[in-house]
Design a protein around this motif. Structure first.
Motif, PDB file in Angstrom:
ATOM      1  N   ARG A  87       0.693  -1.201   0.015  1.00 28.51           N
ATOM      2  CA  ARG A  87      -0.173  -0.045  -0.146  1.00 28.51           C
ATOM      3  C   ARG A  87       0.755   0.937  -0.262  1.00 28.51           C
ATOM      4  O   ARG A  87       0.477   2.313  -0.591  1.00 28.51           O
ATOM      5  CB  ARG A  87      -1.224  -0.034   1.171  1.00 28.51           C
ATOM      6  CG  ARG A  87      -1.873  -1.407   0.877  1.00 28.51           C
ATOM      7  CD  ARG A  87      -2.923  -1.194   2.567  1.00 28.51           C
ATOM      8  NE  ARG A  87      -4.166  -1.962   2.212  1.00 28.51           N
ATOM      9  CZ  ARG A  87      -3.936  -2.709   3.226  1.00 28.51           C
ATOM     10  NH1 ARG A  87      -4.254  -2.841   4.699  1.00 28.51           N
ATOM     11  NH2 ARG A  87      -5.441  -3.910   3.039  1.00 28.51           N
ATOM     12  N   VAL A  88       2.642   0.680   0.639  1.00 28.54           N
ATOM     13  CA  VAL A  88       2.891   2.620   0.707  1.00 28.54           C
ATOM     14  C   VAL A  88       3.668   2.515  -0.665  1.00 28.54           C
ATOM     15  O   VAL A  88       3.510   3.187  -0.855  1.00 28.54           O
ATOM     16  CB  VAL A  88       4.064   2.531   2.278  1.00 28.54           C
ATOM     17  CG1 VAL A  88       4.471   3.488   1.968  1.00 28.54           C
ATOM     18  CG2 VAL A  88       3.156   1.729   3.328  1.00 28.54           C
ATOM     19  N   LYS A  89       4.463   1.275  -1.278  1.00 28.45           N
ATOM     20  CA  LYS A  89       4.795   1.281  -2.476  1.00 28.45           C
ATOM     21  C   LYS A  89       3.967   2.101  -3.531  1.00 28.45           C
ATOM     22  O   LYS A  89       4.143   2.534  -4.723  1.00 28.45           O
ATOM     23  CB  LYS A  89       4.958   0.149  -2.844  1.00 28.45           C
ATOM     24  CG  LYS A  89       6.331  -0.999  -1.767  1.00 28.45           C
ATOM     25  CD  LYS A  89       6.569  -2.039  -2.337  1.00 28.45           C
ATOM     26  CE  LYS A  89       8.026  -2.350  -1.695  1.00 28.45           C
ATOM     27  NZ  LYS A  89       7.719  -4.133  -2.020  1.00 28.45           N
ATOM     28  N   LEU A  90       3.007   1.737  -3.220  1.00 29.74           N
ATOM     29  CA  LEU A  90       1.893   2.740  -4.428  1.00 29.74           C
ATOM     30  C   LEU A  90       2.039   4.217  -4.368  1.00 29.74           C
ATOM     31  O   LEU A  90       1.431   4.697  -5.460  1.00 29.74           O
ATOM     32  CB  LEU A  90       0.491   1.944  -4.923  1.00 29.74           C
ATOM     33  CG  LEU A  90      -0.043   0.473  -4.398  1.00 29.74           C
ATOM     34  CD1 LEU A  90      -1.562   0.348  -4.168  1.00 29.74           C
ATOM     35  CD2 LEU A  90      -0.160   0.401  -6.125  1.00 29.74           C
ATOM     36  N   GLU A 102       7.585  -2.881 -11.504  1.00 37.17           N
ATOM     37  CA  GLU A 102       6.934  -4.235 -11.734  1.00 37.17           C
ATOM     38  C   GLU A 102       8.017  -5.132 -10.713  1.00 37.17           C
ATOM     39  O   GLU A 102       7.382  -6.173 -10.239  1.00 37.17           O
ATOM     40  CB  GLU A 102       9.043  -3.939 -12.250  1.00 37.17           C
ATOM     41  CG  GLU A 102       8.457  -3.784 -13.967  1.00 37.17           C
ATOM     42  CD  GLU A 102      10.377  -3.261 -14.746  1.00 37.17           C
ATOM     43  OE1 GLU A 102      10.959  -3.887 -14.484  1.00 37.17           O
ATOM     44  OE2 GLU A 102       9.863  -3.362 -15.858  1.00 37.17           O
ATOM     45  N   GLU A 103       8.216  -4.501  -9.166  1.00 38.46           N
ATOM     46  CA  GLU A 103       8.397  -5.097  -8.224  1.00 38.46           C
ATOM     47  C   GLU A 103       6.812  -5.464  -7.643  1.00 38.46           C
ATOM     48  O   GLU A 103       6.739  -6.333  -6.991  1.00 38.46           O
ATOM     49  CB  GLU A 103       9.269  -3.829  -6.756  1.00 38.46           C
ATOM     50  CG  GLU A 103       9.548  -4.372  -5.752  1.00 38.46           C
ATOM     51  CD  GLU A 103      10.072  -3.399  -5.017  1.00 38.46           C
ATOM     52  OE1 GLU A 103       9.842  -3.699  -4.097  1.00 38.46           O
ATOM     53  OE2 GLU A 103      11.463  -3.167  -5.117  1.00 38.46           O
ATOM     54  N   ILE A 104       6.716  -3.706  -7.747  1.00 35.85           N
ATOM     55  CA  ILE A 104       5.182  -4.583  -7.369  1.00 35.85           C
ATOM     56  C   ILE A 104       4.244  -5.401  -8.277  1.00 35.85           C
ATOM     57  O   ILE A 104       3.262  -6.257  -7.560  1.00 35.85           O
ATOM     58  CB  ILE A 104       4.430  -3.546  -7.290  1.00 35.85           C
ATOM     59  CG1 ILE A 104       4.334  -2.171  -6.201  1.00 35.85           C
ATOM     60  CG2 ILE A 104       2.198  -3.247  -6.982  1.00 35.85           C
ATOM     61  CD1 ILE A 104       4.232  -0.932  -6.131  1.00 35.85           C
ATOM     62  N   GLU A 105       4.791  -5.638  -9.082  1.00 28.70           N
ATOM     63  CA  GLU A 105       3.697  -6.530 -10.093  1.00 28.70           C
ATOM     64  C   GLU A 105       3.484  -7.918 -10.415  1.00 28.70           C
ATOM     65  O   GLU A 105       3.149  -9.354 -10.182  1.00 28.70           O
ATOM     66  CB  GLU A 105       4.077  -6.098 -11.874  1.00 28.70           C
ATOM     67  CG  GLU A 105       2.748  -7.076 -12.615  1.00 28.70           C
ATOM     68  CD  GLU A 105       2.995  -6.512 -13.765  1.00 28.70           C
ATOM     69  OE1 GLU A 105       2.268  -6.327 -15.024  1.00 28.70           O
ATOM     70  OE2 GLU A 105       4.542  -5.450 -14.381  1.00 28.70           O
ATOM     71  N   HIS A 106       5.267  -8.077  -9.262  1.00 31.18           N
ATOM     72  CA  HIS A 106       5.687  -9.927  -9.073  1.00 31.18           C
ATOM     73  C   HIS A 106       5.179 -10.051  -7.126  1.00 31.18           C
ATOM     74  O   HIS A 106       5.507 -11.544  -6.897  1.00 31.18           O
ATOM     75  CB  HIS A 106       6.729  -9.451  -9.085  1.00 31.18           C
ATOM     76  CG  HIS A 106       7.758 -10.224 -11.008  1.00 31.18           C
ATOM     77  ND1 HIS A 106       7.781  -8.675 -11.207  1.00 31.18           N
ATOM     78  CD2 HIS A 106       7.086 -10.560 -11.580  1.00 31.18           C
ATOM     79  CE1 HIS A 106       7.844  -9.044 -12.408  1.00 31.18           C
ATOM     80  NE2 HIS A 106       7.572 -10.427 -13.269  1.00 31.18           N
ATOM     81  N   PHE A 143      -3.203  -0.324  -8.332  1.00 37.40           N
ATOM     82  CA  PHE A 143      -1.883  -0.486  -9.219  1.00 37.40           C
ATOM     83  C   PHE A 143      -2.028   0.107 -10.176  1.00 37.40           C
ATOM     84  O   PHE A 143      -1.887   0.399 -11.275  1.00 37.40           O
ATOM     85  CB  PHE A 143      -1.353  -2.412  -9.052  1.00 37.40           C
ATOM     86  CG  PHE A 143      -0.371  -2.062  -9.840  1.00 37.40           C
ATOM     87  CD1 PHE A 143       0.360  -2.174  -9.221  1.00 37.40           C
ATOM     88  CD2 PHE A 143      -0.804  -3.551 -10.554  1.00 37.40           C
ATOM     89  CE1 PHE A 143       1.595  -2.489 -10.524  1.00 37.40           C
ATOM     90  CE2 PHE A 143       0.313  -4.286 -11.712  1.00 37.40           C
ATOM     91  CZ  PHE A 143       1.938  -4.063 -11.768  1.00 37.40           C
ATOM     92  N   ASN A 144      -3.814  -0.871 -10.695  1.00 36.94           N
ATOM     93  CA  ASN A 144      -4.078  -0.765 -12.931  1.00 36.94           C
ATOM     94  C   ASN A 144      -4.131   1.195 -12.280  1.00 36.94           C
ATOM     95  O   ASN A 144      -3.477   1.482 -13.771  1.00 36.94           O
ATOM     96  CB  ASN A 144      -5.079  -1.838 -13.210  1.00 36.94           C
ATOM     97  CG  ASN A 144      -4.959  -2.628 -13.358  1.00 36.94           C
ATOM     98  OD1 ASN A 144      -3.985  -3.275 -14.028  1.00 36.94           O
ATOM     99  ND2 ASN A 144      -4.690  -3.932 -12.265  1.00 36.94           N
ATOM    100  N   MET A 145      -4.143   1.868 -11.814  1.00 33.63           N
ATOM    101  CA  MET A 145      -4.920   3.107 -11.929  1.00 33.63           C
ATOM    102  C   MET A 145      -2.580   3.845 -12.417  1.00 33.63           C
ATOM    103  O   MET A 145      -2.938   4.223 -12.774  1.00 33.63           O
ATOM    104  CB  MET A 145      -5.212   3.717 -11.018  1.00 33.63           C
ATOM    105  CG  MET A 145      -6.775   3.500 -10.930  1.00 33.63           C
ATOM    106  SD  MET A 145      -8.214   3.474  -9.286  1.00 33.63           S
ATOM    107  CE  MET A 145      -7.552   5.282  -9.722  1.00 33.63           C
ATOM    108  N   LEU A 146      -2.425   3.158 -11.404  1.00 37.01           N
ATOM    109  CA  LEU A 146      -0.627   3.771 -11.144  1.00 37.01           C
ATOM    110  C   LEU A 146      -0.435   3.146 -12.652  1.00 37.01           C
ATOM    111  O   LEU A 146       0.381   4.377 -13.791  1.00 37.01           O
ATOM    112  CB  LEU A 146      -0.361   2.919  -9.993  1.00 37.01           C
ATOM    113  CG  LEU A 146       1.634   3.254 -10.222  1.00 37.01           C
ATOM    114  CD1 LEU A 146       1.472   4.634  -9.904  1.00 37.01           C
ATOM    115  CD2 LEU A 146       1.774   2.067  -9.059  1.00 37.01           C
ATOM    116  N   LYS A 147      -0.345   2.085 -12.899  1.00 37.19           N
ATOM    117  CA  LYS A 147       0.427   2.028 -14.562  1.00 37.19           C
ATOM    118  C   LYS A 147      -0.187   2.701 -15.319  1.00 37.19           C
ATOM    119  O   LYS A 147       0.391   3.622 -16.434  1.00 37.19           O
ATOM    120  CB  LYS A 147       0.214   0.456 -15.042  1.00 37.19           C
ATOM    121  CG  LYS A 147       0.844  -0.263 -14.225  1.00 37.19           C
ATOM    122  CD  LYS A 147      -0.071  -1.635 -14.414  1.00 37.19           C
ATOM    123  CE  LYS A 147       0.686  -2.477 -15.763  1.00 37.19           C
ATOM    124  NZ  LYS A 147       0.759  -3.465 -16.151  1.00 37.19           N
ATOM    125  N   GLY A 148      -1.874   3.269 -15.250  1.00 34.20           N
ATOM    126  CA  GLY A 148      -2.366   4.150 -16.523  1.00 34.20           C
ATOM    127  C   GLY A 148      -1.890   5.296 -16.366  1.00 34.20           C
ATOM    128  O   GLY A 148      -1.502   5.861 -17.165  1.00 34.20           O
TER     129      GLY A 148
END
Length: 479
Positions: free
Chosen positions: A169-172, A192-196, A212-217
């Motif tokens: 949650r903090v990494k986001l 990439e770290e979060i994705e794994h 996470f998907n909002m972050l990638k967007g």
């Protein structure tokens, strides 16, 4: 009510809120609060106020939420510990954030961080830093957001047992701060770290998958990769539908609409615009439903309060409400050096009426006595049923002489009642004791009542059907 029953009520309140049944939670909190006050159980009072505040927040009634937190604070200052304080600041943050008062929200988080660190509750501290980072992101203060995010990650690593979701949650927020700082290399590495992270695949953390998907967007769109950004936002949209958070969905659809315009694709733009309009209509409908729910809660609590404070047979204030109101009036009277009169009324030979004519007739006598006494009193006076066939009237700003006259008027009104049992007319009389607060020197109802009750006993001893007044030489005027 036993301690176990109170604990059961506390658990019911917590469970109802966890299930999102906010109206039921508020009603259960009201019951818990009443029982907690009656049994002087401060923990129950705190639990009731805190869960009420959180539930009011969830239905959008922020004014009531602040009122509950204020009540919680009053009890917490005297009877709470630092953990109770910590809970208060957690809810306060939500309220300040809702009102977009970021200054107060940050101040609240700073206190949460201080208390949480002191109590070694590193999960709470980590969340507080994460929330602080989120506020900074909303203000486009990416440097501060990154700093707070890294502090939150450090606290998450101190938590035992280790919690992957706490760190994620903090990494986001940290990744979003990097994007804001245009550091796409660092943000990509973290994405990439979060994705794994295996925890991200759990069905328990769909909200985090949406974020996470909002972050990638955001990562794509900030580099001009609008189509890729739209694809990530679309995945976020599909996920958020599974847990029905209309406000997050509104945020996603707003971003999708923005990206579709940048793509200059008419077909996609048309479809996204239709979806966005549909979501806005649903948001409006939800807000109308919340408004209706707020009104329903208020009416429900009014009914509960009325039932809790009223005598079921007469509708008059019951003993609890009578005592608590009288205590408030006595305090105000003391401040103003104001006189306040208490009249204790006891129906003569009431047991004889019940025994000879039945309890239904007895109930009718009680109802008519209550109505007759109420008619005699002024609008700002109060009469309540103390118990059985005993009533208490409280007169504000009245002299002892005026109280004596009022008691005699009530006695005359009771003698004039026409209560029939078949062809038999049942005579109704009452004995009354009158006392006052001696120009504000008596501060508690039980003291005032005791003096009037002594006079009532005197009236009974002297033959009933009369008024006895404290301090008067002629205390037994014959009726």
């Amino acid at each position: 009510m036993e301690t176990n029953d109170l604990k059961s009520l506390q658990q019911e309140v917590t469970s109802l809120r966890a299930e999102g049944k906010y109206k039921d939670t508020i009603e259960a909190c009201y019951n818990l609060l009443q029982r907690g006050i009656e049994l002087n159980d401060h923990k129950s009072v705190l639990v009731a106020h805190l869960n009420s505040a959180a539930s009011y927040y969830c239905i959008g009634d922020i004014e009531e939420a602040f009122r509950c937190i204020s009540a919680y604070d009053e009890v917490c200052r005297v009877h709470g510990d630092e953990t109770d304080d910590l809970h208060r600041y957690n809810v306060l943050f939500l309220l300040h954030e809702y009102n977009k008062d970021f200054s107060k929200a940050k101040s609240t988080l700073e206190t949460t961080i201080y208390l949480g660190t002191k109590l070694q509750k590193y999960n709470i501290v980590s969340n507080a830093y994460s929330n602080y980072s989120h506020l900074c992101l909303a203000e486009n203060n990416y440097t501060e957001a990154l700093k707070m995010g890294n502090l939150g990650l450090g606290m998450a690593k101190l938590h035992r047992p280790p919690s992957a979701i706490l760190e994620l949650r903090v990494k986001l927020n940290i990744a979003q701060a990097y994007i804001g700082l245009r550091d796409f290399h660092a943000s990509r590495r973290l994405i990439e770290e979060i994705e794994h992270e295996s925890v991200l695949e759990s069905d328990s953390y769909i909200r985090e998958r949406v974020q996470f998907n909002m972050l990638k967007g955001s990562w794509h769109s900030n580099q001009g990769l609008h189509r890729e950004g739209l694809e990530s936002s679309t995945r976020a949209r599909d996920l958020v539908k599974s847990y029905d958070d209309i406000y997050v969905l509104e945020e996603i659809q707003k971003e999708r609409y923005r990206l579709s315009e940048l793509l200059d694709d008419i077909r996609i733009g048309y479809l996204v615009q239709k979806e966005y309009i549909s979501v806005l209509e649903e948001v409006r409908q939800r807000e109308l439903e919340l408004t209706a729910l707020k009104l329903e809660v208020k009416h429900s609590l009014t009914d509960l309060e009325k039932k809790a404070n009223s005598d079921h047979l007469t509708g008059l204030p019951n003993r609890h409400h009578l005592e608590s109101t009288a205590n408030e009036w006595l305090k105000k009277a003391a401040d103003k050096c104001e006189n306040l009169v208490c009249i204790v009324i006891d129906v003569d030979n009431f047991k004889h009426i019940n025994d000879n004519y039945g309890h239904l007739v007895g109930d009718e006598v009680i109802r008519q006595v209550s109505e007759a006494c109420s008619r005699v009193l002024r609008g700002d006076d109060m009469v309540g049923r103390y118990g059985g066939d005993e009533f208490v009237a409280i007169l504000r700003g009245a002299s002892l002489e005026a109280g004596k006259r009022k008691a005699e008027q009530m006695a005359a009104a009771l003698r004039a009642l026409n209560i029939q049992y078949g062809e038999i007319q049942i005579p109704i009389t009452a004995s009354m004791g009158v006392s006052d607060n001696a120009d504000g020197t008596l501060l508690r109802f039980n003291e005032l009542f005791q003096f009037a009750d002594v006079e009532l006993y005197r009236a009974k001893q002297n033959g009933r059907n009369q008024v006895s007044v404290r301090g008067f030489v002629d205390k037994q005027p014959q009726m």
